[in-house]
Design an enzyme around this catalytic site. Structure first.
Site, PDB file in Angstrom:
ATOM      1  N   CYS A  75      43.168 -11.694 -14.897  1.00 19.03           N
ATOM      2  CA  CYS A  75      42.806 -13.053 -15.347  1.00 19.03           C
ATOM      3  C   CYS A  75      43.530 -13.463 -16.625  1.00 19.03           C
ATOM      4  O   CYS A  75      44.123 -14.538 -16.694  1.00 19.03           O
ATOM      5  CB  CYS A  75      41.299 -13.197 -15.487  1.00 19.03           C
ATOM      6  SG  CYS A  75      40.530 -12.215 -16.801  1.00 19.03           S
ATOM      7  N   HIS A 127      35.966 -12.802 -18.495  1.00 17.72           N
ATOM      8  CA  HIS A 127      36.836 -13.465 -17.526  1.00 17.72           C
ATOM      9  C   HIS A 127      37.262 -14.824 -18.071  1.00 17.72           C
ATOM     10  O   HIS A 127      36.498 -15.488 -18.780  1.00 17.72           O
ATOM     11  CB  HIS A 127      36.093 -13.641 -16.194  1.00 17.72           C
ATOM     12  CG  HIS A 127      36.986 -14.043 -15.065  1.00 17.72           C
ATOM     13  ND1 HIS A 127      37.933 -13.206 -14.535  1.00 17.72           N
ATOM     14  CD2 HIS A 127      37.085 -15.209 -14.378  1.00 17.72           C
ATOM     15  CE1 HIS A 127      38.569 -13.832 -13.552  1.00 17.72           C
ATOM     16  NE2 HIS A 127      38.080 -15.050 -13.443  1.00 17.72           N
ATOM     17  N   HIS A 139      42.221 -19.051 -11.336  1.00 17.52           N
ATOM     18  CA  HIS A 139      42.017 -17.766 -12.004  1.00 17.52           C
ATOM     19  C   HIS A 139      42.453 -16.622 -11.109  1.00 17.52           C
ATOM     20  O   HIS A 139      42.750 -16.828  -9.931  1.00 17.52           O
ATOM     21  CB  HIS A 139      40.550 -17.608 -12.416  1.00 17.52           C
ATOM     22  CG  HIS A 139      39.612 -17.506 -11.252  1.00 17.52           C
ATOM     23  ND1 HIS A 139      38.772 -16.440 -11.067  1.00 17.52           N
ATOM     24  CD2 HIS A 139      39.390 -18.320 -10.193  1.00 17.52           C
ATOM     25  CE1 HIS A 139      38.061 -16.622  -9.965  1.00 17.52           C
ATOM     26  NE2 HIS A 139      38.416 -17.759  -9.422  1.00 17.52           N
TER      27      HIS A 139
END
Length: 169
Positions: A75, A127, A139
């Site tokens: 990510c 994240h 993402h």
């Protein structure tokens, strides 16, 4: 045309059509933390470059620690690569470090295209993604195998969203 290229083209067309065919929701004055993006301004140009680059990477394989299209992305590797490549903006390497960039934390209703979106499972950010508008973000999830476009309204994302941040302020 390859399948990934068709997918990217389809996503771009879908985003443009959705933007043209929807009634924009206006956040309350208290939710707005900065002026809206104005076409042709440096901030809008940078945000657009980030969005197009991020969407073009949809379908790239996930790889823990990855930070290139050839090697795959995690990510923060994806977000760092996109901002550096498309806008010349250097960001820290991890999602937790990225979450410390800038001062203002943004609620979902205050997000603008190109903003960073952060998620946490417990108390720590774990994240990060790039907001593209219409409550969607790009993402590299740790499950699912590839960079993808998801909705902030998805059960896990809605429950773990902590805030957004603006990298262009």
């Amino acid at each position: 045309m390859t399948a990934p290229a068709r997918l990217v083209l389809l996503l771009l067309c879908s985003l443009l059509l959705a933007a043209c065919g929807s009634t924009p929701r206006r956040p309350s004055p208290s939710a707005r933390t900065s002026p809206p993006l104005v076409a042709g301004t440096p901030r809008a140009n940078a945000a657009n470059a980030v969005l197009f680059r991020a969407i073009a990477l949809v379908g790239t394989p996930y790889r823990y620690g990855g930070n290139t299209p050839e090697g795959g992305f995690d990510c923060s590797g994806l977000v760092g690569y996109v901002f550096r490549d498309a806008a010349g903006v250097g960001l820290p390497r991890t999602s937790a470090q990225m979450s410390e960039v800038g001062r203002r934390k943004l609620a979902v209703d205050a997000l603008q295209a190109g903003d960073l979106v952060f998620f946490a499972e417990k108390r720590d950010v774990s994240h990060v993604g790039i907001y593209v508008g219409e409550r969607r973000f790009v993402h590299a999830p740790n499950r699912g195998g590839t960079v993808r476009l998801d909705s902030l309204d998805g059960a896990w994302w809605r429950d773990h969203f902590v805030y957004g941040k603006r990298a262009f302020d």
